[in-house]
Design a protein around this motif. Structure first.
Motif, PDB file in Angstrom:
ATOM      1  N   ASP A   9      62.657  80.347  42.726  1.00  0.00           N
ATOM      2  CA  ASP A   9      63.738  79.544  42.104  1.00  0.00           C
ATOM      3  C   ASP A   9      64.521  78.742  42.941  1.00  0.00           C
ATOM      4  O   ASP A   9      65.317  77.766  42.669  1.00  0.00           O
ATOM      5  CB  ASP A   9      64.720  80.497  41.416  1.00  0.00           C
ATOM      6  CG  ASP A   9      65.416  81.489  42.406  1.00  0.00           C
ATOM      7  OD1 ASP A   9      65.032  81.626  43.217  1.00  0.00           O
ATOM      8  OD2 ASP A   9      66.539  81.938  42.052  1.00  0.00           O
ATOM      9  N   ASP A  10      64.249  78.778  44.371  1.00  0.00           N
ATOM     10  CA  ASP A  10      64.803  77.860  45.031  1.00  0.00           C
ATOM     11  C   ASP A  10      63.499  76.772  45.542  1.00  0.00           C
ATOM     12  O   ASP A  10      62.578  76.999  45.926  1.00  0.00           O
ATOM     13  CB  ASP A  10      65.059  78.724  46.654  1.00  0.00           C
ATOM     14  CG  ASP A  10      65.723  77.811  47.639  1.00  0.00           C
ATOM     15  OD1 ASP A  10      65.212  76.545  47.705  1.00  0.00           O
ATOM     16  OD2 ASP A  10      66.753  78.506  48.206  1.00  0.00           O
ATOM     17  N   PHE A  11      63.955  75.405  45.076  1.00  0.00           N
ATOM     18  CA  PHE A  11      63.108  74.579  45.243  1.00  0.00           C
ATOM     19  C   PHE A  11      62.669  74.080  46.663  1.00  0.00           C
ATOM     20  O   PHE A  11      61.372  73.903  46.848  1.00  0.00           O
ATOM     21  CB  PHE A  11      63.871  72.975  44.738  1.00  0.00           C
ATOM     22  CG  PHE A  11      63.008  72.007  44.849  1.00  0.00           C
ATOM     23  CD1 PHE A  11      62.132  71.487  44.172  1.00  0.00           C
ATOM     24  CD2 PHE A  11      63.283  70.897  46.091  1.00  0.00           C
ATOM     25  CE1 PHE A  11      61.235  70.322  43.954  1.00  0.00           C
ATOM     26  CE2 PHE A  11      62.678  70.087  46.189  1.00  0.00           C
ATOM     27  CZ  PHE A  11      61.422  69.672  45.047  1.00  0.00           C
ATOM     28  N   GLY A  29      60.144  76.944  47.647  1.00  0.00           N
ATOM     29  CA  GLY A  29      58.920  76.874  46.866  1.00  0.00           C
ATOM     30  C   GLY A  29      58.089  75.726  47.398  1.00  0.00           C
ATOM     31  O   GLY A  29      56.951  75.888  47.466  1.00  0.00           O
ATOM     32  N   ARG A  78      59.949  77.073  39.022  1.00  0.00           N
ATOM     33  CA  ARG A  78      61.015  77.723  39.402  1.00  0.00           C
ATOM     34  C   ARG A  78      61.425  78.959  38.279  1.00  0.00           C
ATOM     35  O   ARG A  78      62.374  79.461  38.560  1.00  0.00           O
ATOM     36  CB  ARG A  78      62.227  76.740  39.447  1.00  0.00           C
ATOM     37  CG  ARG A  78      61.814  75.678  40.687  1.00  0.00           C
ATOM     38  CD  ARG A  78      62.650  74.527  40.921  1.00  0.00           C
ATOM     39  NE  ARG A  78      64.096  75.144  41.123  1.00  0.00           N
ATOM     40  CZ  ARG A  78      65.234  74.351  41.156  1.00  0.00           C
ATOM     41  NH1 ARG A  78      65.079  73.097  40.959  1.00  0.00           N
ATOM     42  NH2 ARG A  78      66.407  74.719  41.669  1.00  0.00           N
TER      43      ARG A  78
END
Length: 217
Positions: free
Chosen positions: A12-14, A17, A37
């Motif tokens: 979920d952390d861009f 990722g 995400r």
């Protein structure tokens, strides 16, 4: 030619990722898909893009990454800050091949990806497996195969000297040192586990990819 391993990152952390995606993209034999995400995005990507490996966080805004892995039925490595034994056991019980606890060094993910690629290669094809084949594949996957003492043996020193600054296969090293290909490969694998050498896969026109070794800078 063997197709690269299509890999999907779910975090979920861009920024995280994208970082994990870049590590996947750098590894030989891998194709990194665009990270997702949420659980919903991951389900859609699994359906539409058919990834073969999922790098999944555990706690997502809209659900549970472990449950997703169990539901999707594809190979997975969990990457999460969750460090309680119950969560780790649940992840492994649900089918994860590895579990990395955040934060970790880059080489931890590199090692997990390289071991998974070697594991996949050993279990490729349709020929019946012998128990020793399966034991070796599982040992490589979990980083426990063909372990040797951390002090370099005389043979390992010869292998490293024969490798020099070149890139070579286990068969080529075996010829230079005067040992069998299997023995050379065993020592090279042990050196790779200790990051003394790096491994990449070279894909030819036919057959399995060839493991190529270079000394770590």
């Amino acid at each position: 030619m063997t197709d690269p391993i299509r890999t999907l990152v779910l975090d979920d952390d861009f920024r995280v990722g994208q970082l994990h995606r870049s590590i996947v993209d750098e590894r030989p034999g891998y194709l990194a898909l665009e990270p997702v995400r949420t659980i919903a995005e991951a389900r859609a990507a699994v359906r539409d893009l058919a990834p073969e490996l999922l790098l999944a966080d555990v706690y997502l805004p809209d659900g549970d990454g472990i449950a997703l892995v169990r539901e999707a039925g594809i190979d997975a490595i969990h990457i999460s800050a969750a460090d309680d034994p119950a969560t780790v056991r649940r992840a492994l019980r649900s089918g994860a091949h590895a579990y990395l606890i955040k934060p970790f060094e880059r080489r931890a993910l590199v090692g997990a990806l390289d071991r998974y690629a070697r594991y996949r290669n050993l279990l490729a094809g349709s020929r019946p497996l012998q128990q020793k084949d399966l034991d070796r594949a599982l040992g490589i996957l979990h980083g426990s195969a063909e372990q040797v003492s951390t002090s370099r043996s005389a043979t390992e020193q010869l292998v490293l000297a024969a490798l020099g600054d070149d890139e070579a296969s286990a068969a080529e090293i075996g010829e230079r040192v005067g040992i069998s290909r299997a023995t050379a490969q065993r020592h090279l694998a042990a050196l790779a586990e200790r990051d003394a050498v790096e491994v990449r896969l070279r894909y030819g026109a036919t057959g399995r990819p060839e493991h190529r070794y270079t000394r770590t800078a």
